[in-house]
Structures are given as C-alpha cells and as structure tokens.
Design a protein around this motif. Structure first.
Motif, PDB file in Angstrom:
ATOM      1  N   GLY A 289      19.756  64.921  43.152  1.00 15.84           N
ATOM      2  CA  GLY A 289      20.223  63.575  43.432  1.00 15.84           C
ATOM      3  C   GLY A 289      19.109  62.557  43.318  1.00 15.84           C
ATOM      4  N   ARG A 290      19.433  61.311  43.679  1.00 10.38           N
ATOM      5  CA  ARG A 290      18.468  60.239  43.577  1.00 10.38           C
ATOM      6  C   ARG A 290      17.444  60.412  44.683  1.00 10.38           C
ATOM      7  N   GLN A 291      16.188  60.299  44.338  1.00  7.10           N
ATOM      8  CA  GLN A 291      15.155  60.569  45.328  1.00  7.10           C
ATOM      9  C   GLN A 291      14.345  59.330  45.619  1.00  7.10           C
ATOM     10  N   ARG A 292      14.054  59.172  46.887  1.00  4.89           N
ATOM     11  CA  ARG A 292      13.289  58.021  47.335  1.00  4.89           C
ATOM     12  C   ARG A 292      11.865  58.116  46.797  1.00  4.89           C
ATOM     13  N   VAL A 293      11.189  59.193  47.159  1.00  2.00           N
ATOM     14  CA  VAL A 293       9.794  59.337  46.786  1.00  2.00           C
ATOM     15  C   VAL A 293       9.562  60.755  46.292  1.00  2.00           C
ATOM     16  N   LEU A 294       8.907  60.868  45.165  1.00  3.97           N
ATOM     17  CA  LEU A 294       8.600  62.202  44.646  1.00  3.97           C
ATOM     18  C   LEU A 294       7.238  62.638  45.149  1.00  3.97           C
ATOM     19  N   PRO A 295       7.117  63.907  45.524  1.00  5.31           N
ATOM     20  CA  PRO A 295       5.785  64.389  45.908  1.00  5.31           C
ATOM     21  C   PRO A 295       4.901  64.422  44.662  1.00  5.31           C
ATOM     22  N   THR A 296       3.620  64.201  44.828  1.00  8.14           N
ATOM     23  CA  THR A 296       2.718  64.168  43.675  1.00  8.14           C
ATOM     24  C   THR A 296       1.510  65.053  43.914  1.00  8.14           C
ATOM     25  N   ASP A 569       1.661  64.054  32.020  1.00 10.10           N
ATOM     26  CA  ASP A 569       1.795  65.354  32.668  1.00 10.10           C
ATOM     27  C   ASP A 569       2.626  65.217  33.934  1.00 10.10           C
ATOM     28  N   VAL A 570       3.221  66.335  34.356  1.00 10.24           N
ATOM     29  CA  VAL A 570       4.151  66.267  35.481  1.00 10.24           C
ATOM     30  C   VAL A 570       3.565  65.613  36.725  1.00 10.24           C
ATOM     31  N   SER A 571       2.331  65.960  37.077  1.00  6.89           N
ATOM     32  CA  SER A 571       1.801  65.441  38.336  1.00  6.89           C
ATOM     33  C   SER A 571       1.604  63.932  38.243  1.00  6.89           C
ATOM     34  N   VAL A 572       1.133  63.468  37.108  1.00 11.10           N
ATOM     35  CA  VAL A 572       0.907  62.040  36.917  1.00 11.10           C
ATOM     36  C   VAL A 572       2.240  61.318  36.773  1.00 11.10           C
ATOM     37  N   ARG A 573       3.204  62.000  36.143  1.00 14.72           N
ATOM     38  CA  ARG A 573       4.512  61.400  35.940  1.00 14.72           C
ATOM     39  C   ARG A 573       5.143  61.006  37.270  1.00 14.72           C
ATOM     40  N   ALA A 574       5.033  61.898  38.246  1.00 11.68           N
ATOM     41  CA  ALA A 574       5.605  61.613  39.559  1.00 11.68           C
ATOM     42  C   ALA A 574       4.938  60.387  40.180  1.00 11.68           C
ATOM     43  N   GLN A 575       3.625  60.261  39.997  1.00  8.12           N
ATOM     44  CA  GLN A 575       2.924  59.088  40.533  1.00  8.12           C
ATOM     45  C   GLN A 575       3.474  57.802  39.934  1.00  8.12           C
ATOM     46  N   ILE A 576       3.670  57.802  38.599  1.00  4.62           N
ATOM     47  CA  ILE A 576       4.131  56.582  37.932  1.00  4.62           C
ATOM     48  C   ILE A 576       5.577  56.270  38.339  1.00  4.62           C
ATOM     49  N   LEU A 577       6.396  57.313  38.448  1.00  3.49           N
ATOM     50  CA  LEU A 577       7.779  57.077  38.879  1.00  3.49           C
ATOM     51  C   LEU A 577       7.813  56.456  40.273  1.00  3.49           C
ATOM     52  N   ASN A 578       6.983  56.971  41.168  1.00  3.13           N
ATOM     53  CA  ASN A 578       6.921  56.393  42.516  1.00  3.13           C
ATOM     54  C   ASN A 578       6.488  54.936  42.464  1.00  3.13           C
ATOM     55  N   LEU A 579       5.496  54.679  41.598  1.00  2.00           N
ATOM     56  CA  LEU A 579       5.011  53.303  41.469  1.00  2.00           C
ATOM     57  C   LEU A 579       6.129  52.379  41.008  1.00  2.00           C
ATOM     58  N   LEU A 580       6.885  52.835  40.008  1.00  2.00           N
ATOM     59  CA  LEU A 580       7.980  52.010  39.491  1.00  2.00           C
ATOM     60  C   LEU A 580       8.967  51.694  40.622  1.00  2.00           C
ATOM     61  N   ARG A 581       9.249  52.689  41.464  1.00  2.00           N
ATOM     62  CA  ARG A 581      10.195  52.480  42.559  1.00  2.00           C
ATOM     63  C   ARG A 581       9.668  51.467  43.567  1.00  2.00           C
ATOM     64  N   GLU A 582       8.409  51.609  43.903  1.00  2.00           N
ATOM     65  CA  GLU A 582       7.836  50.689  44.877  1.00  2.00           C
ATOM     66  C   GLU A 582       7.831  49.261  44.371  1.00  2.00           C
ATOM     67  N   LEU A 583       7.449  49.119  43.088  1.00  3.22           N
ATOM     68  CA  LEU A 583       7.384  47.773  42.523  1.00  3.22           C
ATOM     69  C   LEU A 583       8.773  47.157  42.428  1.00  3.22           C
ATOM     70  N   GLN A 584       9.765  48.013  42.212  1.00  2.09           N
ATOM     71  CA  GLN A 584      11.128  47.502  42.134  1.00  2.09           C
ATOM     72  C   GLN A 584      11.521  46.852  43.457  1.00  2.09           C
ATOM     73  N   ASP A 585      11.191  47.538  44.552  1.00  2.00           N
ATOM     74  CA  ASP A 585      11.511  46.980  45.862  1.00  2.00           C
ATOM     75  C   ASP A 585      10.706  45.715  46.120  1.00  2.00           C
ATOM     76  N   GLU A 586       9.446  45.762  45.750  1.00  2.00           N
ATOM     77  CA  GLU A 586       8.558  44.657  46.064  1.00  2.00           C
ATOM     78  C   GLU A 586       8.931  43.380  45.300  1.00  2.00           C
ATOM     79  N   PHE A 587       9.289  43.529  44.026  1.00  2.00           N
ATOM     80  CA  PHE A 587       9.544  42.338  43.201  1.00  2.00           C
ATOM     81  C   PHE A 587      11.026  42.132  42.898  1.00  2.00           C
ATOM     82  N   GLN A 588      11.901  42.878  43.535  1.00  2.00           N
ATOM     83  CA  GLN A 588      13.345  42.802  43.260  1.00  2.00           C
ATOM     84  C   GLN A 588      13.635  42.911  41.761  1.00  2.00           C
ATOM     85  N   LEU A 589      13.133  43.984  41.175  1.00  2.00           N
ATOM     86  CA  LEU A 589      13.284  44.136  39.734  1.00  2.00           C
ATOM     87  C   LEU A 589      14.563  44.866  39.380  1.00  2.00           C
TER      88      LEU A 589
END
Lengths: 719, 382, 330
Positions: A289-296, A569-589
């Motif tokens: 399902g949709r996940q809030r935060v991915l472990p990295t 790579d998978v570990s870095v991918r999770a970091q970027i996905l988390n970043l995208l999520r955070e920025l979405q909340d922060e800037f209402q994207l």
C-alpha cells in the motif's frame, strides 16, 4: 537467538551434498586506475552446488559483475585476477581445475567457455554483433564446440531458437540483432549460451534492461531450461524481488566481499547482516500500500579506492560497535545452519554486553496510509488533459521519407487534482514519457488540449501558449529528469544550475540569488557549501537532489517527475522518494510521477494511470488499481513484478514479448495480441479500440470484457 | 527536517587528482588543462608552437639580416658550424666564432664554389649592431640577437640561397607568414563553419537539408585542383597583402565544410541532451540556450578541431607556394623558400635549401600533437 | 539495394551539373583569356599583334561569345559527343592529350591505393592489438611524421638520397631509352623500377592516415560488449579479432575509395611536377597557368567525377558490408 553458536566457517565444509561445481575462495580482482588500485573483488568465497541457482546480490559498485567475469577470465586490462582460487569441477570426470591460474587468453579457457560455462549479459543488444545474423552467431558456437557442419548448425540454431520460445525461428535465424526487441535478443543470447548444454550458466543482470513483463518471461525461461538440463545458474542482480523468484541460495555482496550467504528463505526472512537487513527494508514492496516513509540505508556505497578500514560497511551501519567495527576485519561466521554472515555483532568475542541478537528494528514499521486523500476530489482539477495526441513521423532510409506515424500519445484524457500524486505506468514505449513532456511543454502536442487552472482563475489551454504566457506556465509546472548525469550541465556550478531559472525569469540575482539557492540546497538535504562545486563532484543521488532543487526553486504548483529514481540504487532511491514526499507536504506540490516500477508507484501515488501504446487503458486510485484491476494489462503488469518474499512464486499471468508494431497497431483492442483473456471474434474485430469507460467512481477502464472478467490484484494472494 | 532526510553522505564523492576540493570547484577549462598537461607529446608540441610564434613576433630581432639583404659573392655558400673554441693556433682560443669561406671560380662555367676555411675566423657576438628595423612596430633599433661582430663579414649559419641571402634569416622571417596563414585561414573557416553548422544543427528541418547539400557539394569538389584553379585566377598585379588574404580565403573555402559538420553534429547531439531541455524549461530564451548552455559544451571540441585543421592549411600553403601559385617573392614564407628547391640541380648542389621543409614538418607535427592532446582532453567529464 | 543505387545515381546528376559549372567558372575566373596569354607570349618574343589579329583568334576559339553560350557549347559537346574541345596551347584535341596520359595516371593511382592498403592494414592491426608496445610507438611516430611531411618534400628528399647515395636520377616514369619505345617486357620492367618512388611518396600520407583511423576504430571496437560475449563463447582471440571488431573497423578502408582517389590525383599534381612524371598533373598545372581553359576544365571535371563516383562506390560497398546501413537502420 543468543544461544545459537556462530563458528568460523571453513569453506571446504560445504555440507553433506555433492561437492560444489564451482568454488571461489579468496578471489581478488583489482583494477589499476588513475585513482589508485581499486579492489573490485576483495576476497570472495562462494560455492555453487550442482543443479542449483545462486544469486549474487548487491548495489552497483559492489563487485558482482567483476566476480562473474573473473570466473571466465573476461576481465579486460587494466583489471586482473590477482589472487585466490576459482575451483571448477568439470562435469563427468570430476578432477577440479583452478581457473584463476589460467591467463586471459589461455587456450584451456576456450574448452570451458561456452562449453562448460556459458554467460549472458545485461545489454543483450550490445552483446550481439550487428554485422552478423543471429543464426550466424548461434551456429558459430555449435560448429566450434560441437563440430557441426554449416547446414546442421543452421538446423540446430533454428531448433534452439524454438526452444527459447522465439516465434517464427526459421525467419528470425536470418535476422540481425538490431531488428529484434531487447527481450528477443536476450532469448537469442540464452540460446547461444545453452547451445552446448553447459553445466553452469552465469547470468549477469540479464533482465535489468528489460521491462518487467519481459523480465518475468526471461526468468521463467531460465527456470524452465534449468529444470530440463539440470545446469547450475549463477545469477547476478540488484533486485531482491528477482532473487525471491529464482534463487536457491543467495550471497549478498558489499564492496567486493560476500557479507552474508544463505538459502533464499534464510536471507529474505531472517537477514542477519545489518546491510542485508536495511537493503531488504528499503525496497518498497508491491502490495504494502501507500507508505508514509520508506526506511533507508544511510549514506552510499563508497568508491572502490576508498574502502573503509575494518568492516567496510561500518560507516553506514546503525549497529556498528564503537572502536571495533572500524578496526577489526570481520570473518564469515556460520550459524550452524549453512547461513553465514561476516559481521562482528555475531562474533561473541566482539559483541558488547547488552547487544542482543537478532537485530532490532530502529525505525517504526512502514505505516500504510489511507490512500487518496479526500480533500482533493472536490476541488477543480489543476490540469485537465483532453484528447491529447502526439504523433511522430517515422522516417526510413537515407532520404528520410516519412513512411508512417507513431502515435506516441493517442487520445489521452485525464485530470490532475491539486495536491495529489498521479502515477503514469506502462512498458517502455507506451507513451508515458511523451505525455509528461507534453504536459511541461517540452513538446508541443499535435492536437488536443491541456487546460491548466491556477487556483480559482480561469483555465488556459497550455497547448496554445507561447512567449511570455508559456514562460509563466513553465514557472508553475516543472520537471525532474530521469538521468542524474545528463540532466545537469557539467560546465556549470550548482549555483548557476539551480539559480538559472531565477535569472531567466528575472526573479533574483546577485546575493539574493545566492541566498535562495543556498536555502533550496538545504531543503533538499545538501550543504550550502556546495554552491560553487560542479556536478562531477556529486554522486547520482546527490545530483538527483540538485535536480529537485532546480525544479522547486521557482515555487511550482506541479512537478512532473519522469523516472526520477530509476537510475538510483535501492538504498538511495528510498532516500529520494522520502524527500519527494516531504517536499510535497512542505510546498503543497502536485506530482505527476512517471515510472515503470510499480512498487515505487504504489508507495508514492494517490491515483495511477496505466498506458499501453499511447492510450490510457485503466485509471483508478492506487488501492483499487493494485487490488482490483479491471484491465488484463494491469493485471499482467502487476503479476510480473517480482516480490522479495519467498513463497510468493505463484502462478502468473504472462504476456508475450512480441509487441505489436506501433506504426501499424492491430485491429480491435490493441492489447488483444498479447491478452490472455482475449476472445477471438470479439476483441480482434476491426472496429476502433475500446474507449475508456467509467466502471465505478474514479475508476476508468478500456476493455471490452471488463464486466465479465474477474482479475487478480496484488493482495489477492497475500495471507 | 526530519531524521529520515539524510543525505547519502557527509561530503561529495571525492575525486582523485589535484586536491579533491579543488577538483570539485574546477571549471571546465581547468579540468581540460589538467588532463592536457598529462599528455607529454602535446605539451612538447605546445612548447614548440609557442617558440614558433615568439620567433614570428620577434623575427627582425632574432634574424641576423632582413629579407632584402643579400650578397652576390656568396651564392650557395654552405652552412657554417658555430664553434666555441679555436684550436687552429697553438693555444685554445675561446669565443663564439665561425670559419670564413674560400672561393673558387670554375674557369669554364664561371660558377663560384665556396668551401669553409678552417684558418679564417669570424667572431660572432650577441646583441650586435646591424640593419635598422622597427621592433614590433614600436621601437626603431639596429640591435640583433646575434651576428658577426663586424657586419661586413659573411655569416651563413644555414647556408645561402641562389641570391646570396642568409637562409636562417629567411626561415625566421618566413615563420611570420607560414605560422599565421593557417591561423587566419582557420579563423575564416571557423566563422563560416560555426555559423552555417550552427544554423544547420540548431534549426534543423529544411534549412539543415539545404546547408547539408551545400556542404556535401563542397566536399565532392577535389581540393587541390580547386585551390590551383582559384590561385591561378588571382590577378598577377595584386600586392603581397592582397595575395596573402586571397590565399587564406581560398584555404578557408575548403576547410569550413569539415568544421560545419563537426559543429552540426555537436548541436544535434546536444539538442537531445537532457540539460538542454532543462535549460529550455527553465525559461531560457533560444539565444541563452545556445550561448550559455550549448556553446560552452563544445568549445573545447571546437578548439581541438580547429587546431587539427591548421596543419592542413600550412601544408596547402606550402604546396601552393611551392608550385608558384601561392605567395610569391618578395613575400617570404617557408613554401616560397622551398620553391627554390624545385630546381633539382640547385638542390643537389645546395641541399640546405630543403631546411625550410624541416620547419614545416616541425610546425605541422606540433599542431597535430597539440590537437590530439586537446581532443583527448576536450571532454573532461567522460 | 538496387533502389538505393538508382536513387544515388539520380542524385549524382545535379551534383555533376553543379561541378561542371564550378569547373567552368574556375577556368573563366582569371582576368583575360587565352588570347591575351597568347598575345603576351608573342609580345615577349618581340612580335606585335594588332587588334584585328586578336579578334580573329578570339573568333576562332569562340572566345567572343557570351559566357553562357561558351559553357553550353563546352558541356553539350562533352555530354553528347564525348568531345572535350581543343587545347589551345598544344593545338590538339583535349581527349587525345588525356588519353596519352590518363593510363599512366590510373596505373600510378591504383598502385598507390594498393600500396596504401597493403602497408596500412597490418600495421594498423598490430598497433591496435598491441597497444602501447614498441611496435605501436614506432608505427604511431611514423604515422605522425607521414602526415606532417608535405609529399613534394618527401619526393625531393628521396630524389636527393637517390642521387647522392645511389647516383641515380629517379625522375620520370621511364628511363630515357624507353621514353618513346613501344610497350615491351623491358619497358614494363623499367616502369616498375621507376614507379616505386612516386608510389611511396604519394602513398605515405594516405597510409599514415589509414593506420591512425584503423587503430582508433579497432581500439573502440575491441572493448565492445559483443567482443566480450564472443570471448565468453570460447572463440580464439584471432578468430574473435578477425570476425568481429575488424569487420566493423575495416570500413575506413572502403571509404578510402571515396577519398583516396581524388586525393591521389590532387597530390599527384605536385609530386608529378617534382618528379616530372608524364601524367595529367603537370598538364593541369600548365593549362591553368596559361589559361588553356578546355584542357584545364576537362581535367578538373574528370577529377570531380572521379570523386563523386568514388564516394558512390564506397557507399555501396559500405552498405554491402554493414547490414545496419543496408537495412536502412540507425
């Protein structure tokens, strides 16, 4: 589990089974580079029992491919095998030989290569010479190793092509590699590899460059052939889902060493090494399902010339023992069950009092989030795409005459709601990228409309914009590119790259620009000290952060992210996905997230549109689409994604990898040629392809049989 | 920011070579230079070329004589070897000198033959007085780097030609024309090539097709006959300067097509590059995309291509002048000097007349080395 | 494939037309015409020419007509009757002049192409396979030198060496006694004895260029994934080399036909002048100097046609060799 005895494992004690077919012990391969000596493979121990599949897993730069190439002496200078043994026990007589002692061009190698050990590669197209036909290259091996005549070799080549399920082999045998699709080329490579019934097949990321649907078919093929011939397979991959799919045993590599080795079950359900642990958890799993935060995993794989002392993983490890892991080299320890791990935590001599095994999870478990936030549904859409078409002329021959048109986007209609994340998925060539480029107006669509509504203002048709109005629109709608390397101008500093939009739009310059760029860098998790550095100073993940910063510096409303994490790579991918999520909340994207990776889409998106040959075939909110798909193509896509859980190897819907020609699409439903549910006389009637119909609130499907089919989603087979 | 937003590492991926921090902040040209520096032959070529251009700049000072100086008594006088110590006497006599000549006249043909005479001694000195000239067009002086202390004594370090001129001085003066004609020609070709190639590559479509046809047509013309025809067409009464520019134009007419293709190719491959699309979406105007984002990406490649096309120009000028269709006396270039060697008997008697050829070879080699080095270093991001 | 050749042949027509225009324009460029050249020659000899005589000459050669008419007469005679016109200076039909010299030019050119291939191929191959070996360094150095030495200088140097070391005059293609002799085995042997110097001189630059291109192309191909894949199938190194990378890298040899032919004819002009060879080069040079326009025009046109035909030939060969080109991909 503290009562488990971990003892130093001796390599010869390989268990009661038959002696291993291949045994690497202390293998070292090094490259003399300008940066100094890089030990790409630094003491690898590995056994491959007869008839089994061993997977070598790890992120890029971990030495998996070099290990594989070292076995067959295929490491090109300046690389060389500098130590250790490669014990090969040829089938039959059983006298083992040390391949590490053979030179690269040793004639003895030629008896083994292609005959006893075969190899297939990551880029099947590049691995076949474009100058000779498929049959020629296939027949060459047959004539060389099996002494067949030219005519016999051709017949045998056709038989082999048929065996790897290539349609119309009599025709294909005379075609060239560039006339075949990637999946077909890989089948040809497999046919070549199998031509002499090798005892071991080395597969070096054979499916990485292919679509999931094709990947599934290739994996099936390898498994099928293995069952037929009883050969062993050494399978190299970075994808833990693929591991679950095919492996009997798994070896996890990190910086040139095997850090953990065990059965697939052991590795996937009871990972012991902190690296394996983290790696497994940072992959978004289909069906979660949709996940809030991915472990990295913190940090990134360091460059091979700068291996940390002690345990090379310790700088990124959450469990590192202070003062120990940075100095002591961990040895492989056997838990008594054939499950080996090279970690000092499992060594009683080093484990500090109070640390307990197994490893405890530091972060809370990934929290599934209620899908599709309700707030967006009632507001007018930010973007309303209507019947959008983008045609590209197909030119042929030396004179560039137009011989046809590809409908890259063919009558797409969809809406993007403010604040949501809309996923666009499909196989390569389905038009998802072109659709994204039309939205940001990197391309001007051939026909159709894209209505953009900023706040409560009147909508404007984006396809007609030009000049200042277009520039205003492009301030609001930005893009994050796929390739972290080619999307940043290597000749500009971060200040120039990120600040350029501010200059061109006349927003800021001078010290104000510097302040804004520095602030943006901080928000994407980079230090403002990097302002005056050039992109070559940064890794892929960092560059992708720069890309995101460039997209966000103008304060956009909508961001189109085209395969923004695919190259990571998978570990870095999770970091970027988390970043995208955070920025979405922060800037209402609002995001339009284009990806071929369904598990990433599931973790990030609110709604998903599935594209096939330029058309949307299904559109629904993520949960519905993933659990109760209505289009057979969606079902097939979902079932093709390998999931890193043993025991999920279930019956799958398989699609043919013989794609229709996009210039001349088939009659009727364009998917019917590959559809397992197609009904002759109905789906292939020369009427126009089925239109998108609303079957439930927010769920559109373009299938003639959607009412009568009951298709499986991802959760159907979950316990 | 939350704890999950961890950057992948604390510092950027360090790069080797010069101190990593420097490298991270190094602009394109510094990276190109660092890489170029590692190319030994290219560095040697650069030194030689710098030497040549220095010689061209200071020719009047470096050469013992001017281009108009001659002495009919010393036609085809052989080269003299400069010596440091005179052992002909009883003592060792230190000091830079050359031996003088003895002359013999063939009684039948009246031809003069010269041989060096170990007994005579002509003192050489540095910063000696000689003919007046204007250094760099600024200072009027008569000081030459070196020459005979007594200006009337014959000194021909590289021998004399058919009019008794000093070959060394001629070669030094010839450097000016020979080393600049390639540069000027390349500059003209550059303007043509970059403008047309750029338009072709950036605009594309029909314009591209048209320009490509023109380029292909020019490429299908045979080079040398075309040059010869054009050069033969130059009016005979044109002055040296007019001729000089006419020749550069002729050279450029052929060379621009290659450059246009290079530029076009670069533009085409850059157009699809993601960072160019990014620049467009960043709101850059077309001009800004071209001049700020695209051009800097291939100026280094362009410089390499330019450098590599200079040698062909030098060789072409030499060949044209050698055939008497290029530059002509009184203009001095290496090709003009070599024209004298066309007379085979003269060459057999005075093989030193081939020496300007050595200068040509050295210059062309150096340009090739530098060009190769530049080409290898042109993309420091590979 | 046939369609491809037909289309290319069709495209050649406008190109050749444009080339004939340019050739004609070049020979028309110099101020004055053959009549003025003739007059100044006669005046140099102390004769005087009055206007009437001048006009008579002009009328005889058709020089008084408008340029367009002159061009039309010239080109239509060539195309329709194979008549290249009259050489003013030699007072002979141009075709006759050329036919006496062209065969030797062709012999020289073909020998040079062969020489270039035979020398460049093994050296380029060796240089790439044994990269950074001593042999490679020697080959690379020689290659650089070969490109840097103007070929007339090479000719002069070789002649000087021949003269001083072997005391032999190596100019021309025949010794004096065979100059006018009919063809015989001895005359042929004499030709071979003279041919090697111009062949070496003309071939050096081309050889050096080919070595460099072949080496660079091969080095690119040697590390392609398909070579690794071929090795993984157990093929021997020699077999791999000759079957796979070489097949791709050999295309510059095919393109040589396109660019070497005209290059040789051009280079031949200078070298033949130095070595006084009885080929078309010196003829062109003299014709250009004296504005013997039909002769010069015919030679320039011939060389241009050679270039265009050569390019077509090499394109066809490339298409035959490379299925990617043949099948119109990429």
């Amino acid at each position: 589990m503290t009562d488990m005895e971990f003892t130093g494992s001796t390599l010869t004690a390989a268990g009661p089974a038959a002696p291993p077919l291949l045994e690497l012990s202390g293998l070292r391969t090094e490259f003399a580079t300008r940066d100094g000596l890089v030990r790409a493979v630094d003491g690898v121990d590995l056994r491959i029992p007869p008839g089994s599949t061993v997977c070598l897993v790890g992120e890029s730069g971990c030495g998996k491919s070099v290990t594989a190439r070292s076995i067959l002496g295929l490491v090109d200078p300046p690389g060389r095998v500098s130590g250790g043994h490669i014990w090969w026990r040829p089938p039959g007589d059983g006298e083992r030989v040390d391949l590490a002692g053979y030179g690269r061009t040793d004639p003895r190698f030629r008896q083994i290569r292609g005959q006893q050990i075969s190899m297939i590669f990551q880029e099947p197209l590049a691995a076949l010479s474009p100058m000779y036909t498929v049959g020629d290259q296939l027949g060459e091996t047959l004539r060389l190793h099996r002494g067949l005549s030219k005519a016999e070799a051709r017949d045998e080549a056709i038989a082999l092509l048929r065996r790897v399920h290539i349609p119309r082999p009599e025709q294909r045998v005379d075609e060239y590699s560039f006339q075949l699709s990637g999946g077909m080329c890989q089948r040809v490579m497999i046919a070549v590899a199998l031509s002499c019934e090798p005892a071991l097949l080395i597969a070096d990321e054979p499916t990485t460059a292919l679509d999931v649907t094709i990947q599934a078919r290739i994996l099936d093929l390898i498994a099928e052939l293995q069952a037929d011939t009883g050969m062993s397979v050494l399978f190299i991959t970075h994808d833990l889902g693929v591991v679950a799919e095919i492996a009997d045993e798994v070896a996890v590599m990190y910086l040139g060493r095997v850090v953990e080795h065990g059965s697939t079950e052991q590795i996937l359900t009871d990972p012991r090494h902190p690296y394996t642990h983290r790696l497994l958890r940072s992959v978004p799993r289909l069906g979660s399902g949709r996940q809030r935060v991915l472990p990295t995993v913190r940090g990134q794989v360091p460059h091979g010339a700068r291996r940390p002392a002690g345990c090379s993983f310790h700088p990124r490890c959450d469990h590192a023992i202070a003062g120990v892991c940075g100095t002591v080299d961990p040895a492989a320890l056997d838990g008594g069950d054939g499950h080996e791990v090279a970690c000092l935590l499992y060594d009683d001599a080093h484990r500090p009092a109070g640390r307990t095994l197994p490893l405890t999870v530091v972060e809370p478990a990934p929290t599934p989030e209620p899908a599709a936030t309700a707030v967006t549904a009632d507001r007018p859409p930010l973007l309303d795409v209507r019947d959008l078409r983008m045609l590209f002329p197909v030119r042929h021959g030396m004179f560039g005459r137009t011989t046809g048109q590809v409908h890259a986007v063919d009558g797409v209609s969809l809406t993007v709601r403010p604040g949501e994340t809309l996923g666009l998925v499909g196989e390569s060539g389905c038009g998802k990228t072109t659709l994204g480029r039309c939205i940001v107006r990197a391309e001007t669509p051939t026909s159709g409309q894209i209505q953009y509504r900023d706040g409560d203002g009147d909508p404007v048709d984006v396809t007609r914009l030009s000049g200042g109005a277009l520039r205003r629109y492009q301030r609001d709608v930005r893009t994050v590119f796929q390739d972290p390397f080619s999307s940043l101008n290597p000749r500009m500093t971060l200040r120039q790259i990120i600040g350029d939009p501010l200059v061109t739009h006349g927003i800021a310059r001078g010290s104000e620009l510097t302040d804004r760029v520095a602030d943006m860098l901080r928000r994407v998790g980079l230090s403002p000290d990097y302002l005056d550095r050039y992109p070559h100073a940064f890794s892929g993940g960092q560059r992708q952060r720069v890309n995101i910063a460039r997209a966000l510096i103008l304060g956009p409303k909508l961001v189109v992210a085209d395969e923004a994490v695919s190259a990571l790579d998978v570990s870095v991918r999770a970091q970027i996905l988390n970043l995208l999520r955070e920025l979405q909340d922060e800037f209402q994207l609002t995001y339009v997230f284009i990806s071929h990776d369904l598990s990433v889409v599931e973790a990030l998106c609110d709604r998903v549109a599935v594209m096939y040959l330029g058309k949307i075939v299904e559109l629904a909110d993520t949960a519905t689409l993933f659990t109760a798909p209505k289009h057979p193509y969606t079902e097939a896509l979902l079932s093709a994604v390998p999931v890193p859980e043993p025991g999920r190897r279930t019956r799958r819907t398989r699609l043919s990898d013989d794609l229709p020609d996009p210039v001349n699409p088939p009659d009727g439903c364009w998917f019917h040629t590959r559809c397992p549910h197609a009904v002759a006389g109905r789906c292939d009637q020369p009427a126009s392809p089925p239109a998108l119909e609303t079957v439930a609130a927010g769920h559109d499907v373009a299938c003639l049989r959607h009412a009568e089919l009951h298709l499986d989603g991802v959760r159907a087979d979950r316990p | 920011m939350t704890t999950t937003l961890l950057p992948e590492d604390a510092a950027p991926a360090p790069e080797p070579g010069p101190a990593p921090a420097d490298r991270d902040r190094a602009s394109q040209w510094r990276l190109v230079w660092w890489r170029f520096r590692g190319h030994k032959l290219a560095m040697a070529g650069l030194v030689v070329l710098s030497g040549f251009y220095l010689v061209a700049l200071l020719a009047s000072f470096l050469a013992p004589h001017s281009t108009s100086w001659f002495d009919e008594d010393y036609i085809y006088a052989p080269p003299q070897l400069p010596k440091l110590v005179d052992t002909s006497g009883d003592d060792w006599n230190w000091g830079l000198f050359v031996n003088g000549y003895t002359m013999e006249q063939d009684p039948e043909t009246l031809e003069l033959t010269h041989t060096t005479d170990p007994d005579t001694r002509i003192e050489l000195g540095f910063f000696v007085r000689g003919e007046s000239y204007s250094l760099l067009g600024l200072v009027d002086t008569n000081v030459h780097l070196f020459g005979p202390k007594d200006p009337d004594q014959p000194v021909y370090l590289l021998g004399a030609d058919h009019r008794g001129r000093d070959l060394l001085s001629l070669i030094i003066h010839g450097t000016r024309v020979s080393m600049t004609i390639g540069l000027v020609g390349v500059l003209l070709a550059f303007v043509l090539g970059v403008v047309l190639g750029g338009i072709s590559g950036y605009v594309g479509g029909k314009t591209d097709g048209l320009i490509q046809r023109v380029v292909e047509f020019f490429m299908s013309l045979p080079t040398l006959p075309l040059w010869l025809g054009l050069a033969a067409a130059l009016p005979r009464d044109w002055g040296p300067l007019q001729r000089y520019f006419a020749i550069t134009v002729i050279l450029a007419i052929i060379a621009w097509t290659d450059l246009a293709r290079v530029v076009r190719g670069r533009f085409l491959s850059l157009r699809t590059e993601q960072f160019v699309t990014a620049a467009r979406l960043d709101g850059s105007t077309r001009r800004r995309v071209i001049f700020r984002h695209m051009l800097p990406s291939f100026t280094s490649h362009l410089v390499a291509s330019l450098t590599l096309s200079i040698p062909a120009m030098i060789l072409a000028e030499t060949s044209l002048s050698f055939l008497g269709l290029g530059l002509q006396s009184p203009v001095i270039s290496w090709g003009v000097l070599l024209e004298q060697a066309q007379n085979f008997r003269a060459m057999a008697d005075a093989p030193w007349l081939l020496l300007p050829g050595a200068a040509v070879v050295l210059a062309v080699l150096s340009f090739n080395f530098v060009g190769d080095g530049l080409r290898d270093a042109a993309d420091p991001y590979r | 494939m046939l369609g491809f050749v037909a289309r290319r042949l069709g495209l050649m027509v406008p190109t050749l037309f444009a080339i004939s225009l340019v050739s004609f324009a070049i020979i028309q460029l110099p101020p004055g015409d053959y009549a003025t050249t003739l007059v100044s020659q006669l005046e140099d000899n102390g004769q005087t020419v009055d206007t009437a005589q001048l006009e008579a000459i002009r009328e005889r050669y058709g020089l008084d007509q408008p340029i367009v008419v002159q061009y039309w007469t010239w080109i239509s005679n060539i195309v329709l009757h194979g008549d290249f016109g009259q050489s003013f200076q030699w007072n002979q039909p141009v075709a006759e002049l050329l036919s006496s010299r062209l065969p030797l030019t062709i012999v020289l050119t073909l020998s040079t192409v062969l020489f270039t291939w035979i020398v460049a191929f093994p050296i380029g191959l060796y240089s790439a396979v044994r990269q950074y070996s001593w042999g490679d360094y020697v080959a690379t150095t020689v290659g650089f030198l070969g490109l840097a030495i103007p070929n007339f200088l090479l000719a002069l140097g070789l002649m000087y060496i021949a003269l001083t070391v072997f005391d032999a005059d190596v100019g021309g293609l025949f010794s004096a006694e065979y100059e006018e002799a009919p063809w015989s085995l001895a005359r042929f042997a004499d030709l071979l004895g003279h041919l090697w110097i111009p062949v070496i001189v003309l071939g050096t630059a081309g050889t050096a260029g080919l070595i460099r291109i072949l080496r660079a192309n091969l080095l690119d191909e040697l590390h392609k994934p398909y070579v690794v894949a071929a090795r993984s199938r157990g093929l021997s190194e020699t077999r791999i080399l000759f079957k796979y990378p070489l097949r791709v890298a050999v295309s510059p040899f095919l393109s040589t036909i396109g660019w070497v032919l005209p290059l040789l004819v051009s280079g031949e002009i200078v070298v033949s002048q130095v070595l006084s060879l009885p080929t078309t080069g010196p003829l062109l040079l003299r014709a250009l100097r004296s504005q013997d326009m039909y002769l010069a025009g015919a030679i320039i046109l011939l060389v241009s046609v050679l270039t265009v035909v050569g390019t077509l030939l090499s394109d066809i060969l490339l298409a035959r060799m490379d299925p990617r080109v043949r099948l119109g991909m990429r």
